[in-house]
Design a protein around this motif. Structure first.
Motif, short mmCIF file in Angstrom:
data_model
loop_
_atom_site.label_atom_id
_atom_site.label_comp_id
_atom_site.label_asym_id
_atom_site.label_seq_id
_atom_site.Cartn_x
_atom_site.Cartn_y
_atom_site.Cartn_z
N TYR A 77 0.85 -1.19 0.00
CA TYR A 77 0.00 0.00 0.00
C TYR A 77 0.88 1.23 0.00
CZ TYR A 77 0.80 0.72 5.05
OH TYR A 77 1.37 0.95 6.28
N SER A 79 0.33 5.91 -0.04
CA SER A 79 -0.62 7.02 0.02
C SER A 79 -0.34 8.03 -1.09
CB SER A 79 -0.54 7.72 1.37
OG SER A 79 0.73 8.31 1.55
N ALA A 85 -7.24 8.24 -4.65
CA ALA A 85 -6.87 6.85 -4.38
C ALA A 85 -6.78 6.00 -5.65
CB ALA A 85 -7.86 6.24 -3.38
N ALA A 105 -4.23 4.88 -0.49
CA ALA A 105 -5.00 5.68 0.46
C ALA A 105 -4.85 7.15 0.10
CB ALA A 105 -4.52 5.44 1.88
N VAL A 110 -9.73 4.45 0.74
CA VAL A 110 -8.80 3.36 0.42
C VAL A 110 -9.39 2.59 -0.75
CG1 VAL A 110 -7.72 1.25 1.28
CG2 VAL A 110 -8.01 3.19 2.81
#
Length: 135
Positions: A77, A79, A85, A105, A110
């Protein structure tokens, strides 16, 4: 494709993303269709405000744990502190078409994506339904 994530791990990703003005990143551990655990990692990029690079030592350690019987690395993951997103063109340029799950995110949201050849987004990503479950 659909991937499950616990409400707790989803919140961990959101909290990690909110903790910095730079891009943050981490590993997704589990198996096909299920994120069993998220593991925050250092972003070692030279320009962390606009890009991410997972700490190679953390990635190697996670691969070893998976080979030893622990949960496998199924993706990661990161950001987008000033974006949304959805994968960026930079994400697409740096992604291998290896089927890895990318969770992004941004702005309290998300979303999940799968890195594939000829994907619907930037020719590299297909959307993945993220199913949030108790846990």
């Amino acid at each position: 494709m659909k991937v499950e994530i616990s409400i707790t791990d989803r919140q961990r990703i959101l909290d990690h993303a909110a903790s910095s003005r730079d891009e943050v990143c981490g590993l997704l551990l589990g198996d096909v269709g299920r994120i069993a655990r998220v593991r925050p990692c250092a972003n070692v990029s030279d320009i962390p405000a606009r890009r991410f690079e997972l700490d190679p030592a953390a990635l190697i350690a996670a691969w070893r744990e998976g080979r030893a019987g622990g949960p496998r690395v199924i993706g990661h993951y990161h950001s987008h502190p000033t974006g949304d997103a959805r994968p960026s063109a930079t994400d697409a340029a740096e992604a291998a078409a290896d089927g890895a799950i990318w969770v992004i995110a941004a702005a309290g949201q998300v979303m999940a994506w799968r890195a594939v050849a000829a994907g619907a987004v930037h020719g590299r990503f297909d959307p993945v339904a993220l199913s949030v479950v108790a846990g």
